[in-house]
Scaffold this active site. Structure first.
Site, PDB file in Angstrom:
ATOM      1  N   GLN A 189      27.848   2.704  21.732  1.00 41.74           N
ATOM      2  CA  GLN A 189      29.365   2.906  21.791  1.00 41.74           C
ATOM      3  C   GLN A 189      30.014   4.155  21.704  1.00 41.74           C
ATOM      4  O   GLN A 189      31.288   4.553  21.419  1.00 41.74           O
ATOM      5  CB  GLN A 189      29.860   1.955  20.558  1.00 41.74           C
ATOM      6  CG  GLN A 189      29.086   0.415  20.361  1.00 41.74           C
ATOM      7  CD  GLN A 189      29.858  -0.369  21.598  1.00 41.74           C
ATOM      8  OE1 GLN A 189      30.821   0.008  22.187  1.00 41.74           O
ATOM      9  NE2 GLN A 189      29.155  -1.470  21.526  1.00 41.74           N
ATOM     10  N   LYS A 237      28.067  -0.259  29.184  1.00 36.63           N
ATOM     11  CA  LYS A 237      29.280  -0.065  28.618  1.00 36.63           C
ATOM     12  C   LYS A 237      29.767   1.322  29.045  1.00 36.63           C
ATOM     13  O   LYS A 237      30.986   1.507  28.412  1.00 36.63           O
ATOM     14  CB  LYS A 237      28.667   0.091  27.008  1.00 36.63           C
ATOM     15  CG  LYS A 237      28.139  -1.159  26.382  1.00 36.63           C
ATOM     16  CD  LYS A 237      27.896  -1.094  24.928  1.00 36.63           C
ATOM     17  CE  LYS A 237      27.122  -2.365  24.469  1.00 36.63           C
ATOM     18  NZ  LYS A 237      27.761  -3.521  24.412  1.00 36.63           N
ATOM     19  N   CYS A 240      27.030  -9.632  17.129  1.00 42.12           N
ATOM     20  CA  CYS A 240      25.739  -9.241  17.139  1.00 42.12           C
ATOM     21  C   CYS A 240      25.575  -8.229  16.009  1.00 42.12           C
ATOM     22  O   CYS A 240      24.872  -7.166  15.651  1.00 42.12           O
ATOM     23  CB  CYS A 240      24.972  -8.620  18.221  1.00 42.12           C
ATOM     24  SG  CYS A 240      24.942  -9.836  19.520  1.00 42.12           S
ATOM     25  N   ASP A 294      21.737   5.242  17.769  1.00 45.10           N
ATOM     26  CA  ASP A 294      22.363   4.582  18.783  1.00 45.10           C
ATOM     27  C   ASP A 294      23.507   4.966  19.173  1.00 45.10           C
ATOM     28  O   ASP A 294      24.484   4.716  18.724  1.00 45.10           O
ATOM     29  CB  ASP A 294      22.241   2.987  18.048  1.00 45.10           C
ATOM     30  CG  ASP A 294      22.715   1.892  19.177  1.00 45.10           C
ATOM     31  OD1 ASP A 294      23.180   2.243  20.366  1.00 45.10           O
ATOM     32  OD2 ASP A 294      22.897   0.847  18.606  1.00 45.10           O
ATOM     33  N   HIS A 321      24.018  -2.894  15.194  1.00 43.92           N
ATOM     34  CA  HIS A 321      24.059  -4.183  16.054  1.00 43.92           C
ATOM     35  C   HIS A 321      22.631  -4.762  15.586  1.00 43.92           C
ATOM     36  O   HIS A 321      21.867  -3.936  15.224  1.00 43.92           O
ATOM     37  CB  HIS A 321      23.896  -3.628  17.382  1.00 43.92           C
ATOM     38  CG  HIS A 321      24.219  -4.454  18.483  1.00 43.92           C
ATOM     39  ND1 HIS A 321      23.057  -5.320  18.759  1.00 43.92           N
ATOM     40  CD2 HIS A 321      25.302  -4.949  19.137  1.00 43.92           C
ATOM     41  CE1 HIS A 321      23.159  -6.021  20.014  1.00 43.92           C
ATOM     42  NE2 HIS A 321      24.639  -5.962  19.921  1.00 43.92           N
TER      43      HIS A 321
END
Length: 418
Positions: free
Chosen positions: A213, A236, A376, A210, A133
């Site tokens: 997700q 999220k 993104c 990261d 991202h």
């Protein structure tokens, strides 16, 4: 609800989400398939936000009156919940930020100002991947521009996996930090971060993962993961917008300089100099996102009560069903892994001869919310030689019937543009 690995009672779960019962465009039932962008919120999270503002609203850490003490207890209680949720060895390793972007920017900024053991400077290398991202690309470009370091990256295979055939040549003795996504927001790919972390350890590089997700969809254990930093965003994973978490190893957080200066992050201020508080407060300058943290705590409670293993199992089954149904749609190409193995329920695709924006518009007219564009993650989209994709992303409250609605919606798209 209790923690279980039995099949989810999705219909009961859906009743906790008020927005899922609404109609759009007059009379169309909402089919919400844009969860990779932001998830919907259960009543329990909404009630926690309202309850905070109605009963406990005050600033934290600074007052001795009842409301201030209640607000502080709620805020720090949310930190405790998050620490348990990600299995952090210490609650003091959990830093509240406004989102993952801020968490990554925090690390990128302080590494440019750190002591000699961790400072990124001329000749050093920063390693990322082609599937990141923009939030995990731009801060590293900025760090390289400030310091004279160089950014390198892993490529993506045709199947939508990380190409680790160059592992030893990309991560070298020059590497200062490796920053990679746990799960791609474009491709749904679950990356073998353990392999990358092991190589980074061999050369003494730091690692940031990261988990934007992955935290909503998979059990996340930062202690077992082995990274130095993990970034998570609340919106999220059923939480409010405006709240995220940076987890970092406590000895490392103690060594690094603060990110922002201001109230709360200080130990002592004189006219000549300032000294700084211990983590996590060293990295939480000013009035923090108190209500948002309370809401995130409620979201963590909800996910824990459902059970992350059960959520992962439900979504794995749903992913397999989506990919099977997509195989029935002529002209549809899945961008990324074409099986449910080592991926989550985020499926990007293209329809031959039809622009994704047109796909999204016709689906929206039918009440089906998907995402279109480069998400993104433009370098990854460019890698596959396309201008954009349509992305359908699923969560614990989505059903097979909604997958069927999506496929029927795509048939309608093809009739309009065929």
């Amino acid at each position: 609800m209790t923690t279980t690995t039995a099949p989810l009672d999705v219909e009961t779960i859906r009743k906790d989400f008020p927005i899922l019962s609404r109609l759009v465009h007059g009379d169309k039932p909402l089919v919400y398939l844009d969860n990779a962008a932001t998830s919907q919120k259960p009543r329990q999270v909404i009630d926690a936000l309202v309850g905070y503002y109605e009963q406990h609203n005050a600033n934290v850490h600074r007052g001795i009156h009842a409301l201030a003490e209640e607000a502080t207890a709620l805020y720090e209680g949310a930190r405790d919940r998050m620490a348990r949720f990600i299995n952090a060895p210490s609650r003091d390793e959990v830093i509240f930020t406004k989102n993952t972007s801020e968490a990554i920017n925090l690390v990128a900024r302080v590494l440019g100002e750190a002591g000699p053991d961790h400072r990124v400077g001329p000749g050093d290398e920063i390693v990322i991947t082609e599937m990141e991202h923009h939030s995990n690309i731009v801060p590293w470009h900025q760090l390289a521009e400030r310091t004279g370091a160089t950014v390198r990256w892993f490529r993506i295979t045709e199947e939508g996996r990380l190409d680790l055939s160059t592992l030893d040549s990309v991560i070298t003795e020059r590497t200062k930090i490796v920053s990679l996504t746990h799960v791609s927001n474009l491709l749904g790919t679950i990356n073998p971060v353990d392999v990358v972390i092991r190589r980074a350890r061999e050369v003494g590089a730091l690692v940031l993962v990261d988990a934007s997700q992955s935290a909503p969809h998979l059990p996340l254990d930062v202690a077992a993961l082995g990274a130095d930093f993990v970034a998570v965003t609340g919106h999220k994973m059923l939480g409010p917008t405006g709240i995220g978490v940076l987890w970092g190893r406590l000895p490392l957080l103690n060594e690094l300089p603060p990110f922002l200066g201001g109230g709360e992050m200080i130990e002592l201020v004189t006219m000549e100099r300032s000294t700084y508080a211990a983590p996590p407060h060293k990295f939480e300058a000013g009035t923090p996102p108190i209500a948002q943290a309370v809401g995130l705590g409620a979201a963590v409670d909800y996910l824990t009560s459902v059970g992350m293993a059960a959520i992962a199992a439900h979504e794995h089954e749903l992913t397999a069903y989506v990919i099977d149904r997509f195989a029935e749609v002529d002209g549809l190409t899945v961008i990324g892994p074409n099986t449910a193995t080592d991926r989550v329920a985020e499926v990007s695709f293209s329809l031959e001869g039809i622009h994704p924006h047109d796909v999204g518009q016709i689906l929206d007219e039918q009440g089906i919310a998907v995402r279109v564009g480069h998400h993104c993650a433009r370098p990854a989209v460019v890698r596959f030689g396309i201008p954009a994709t349509t992305r359908a992303s699923f969560y614990l409250y989505n059903t097979r019937a909604e997958v069927d609605a999506l496929v029927a919606g795509l048939d309608r798209v093809k009739k309009v543009f065929g």
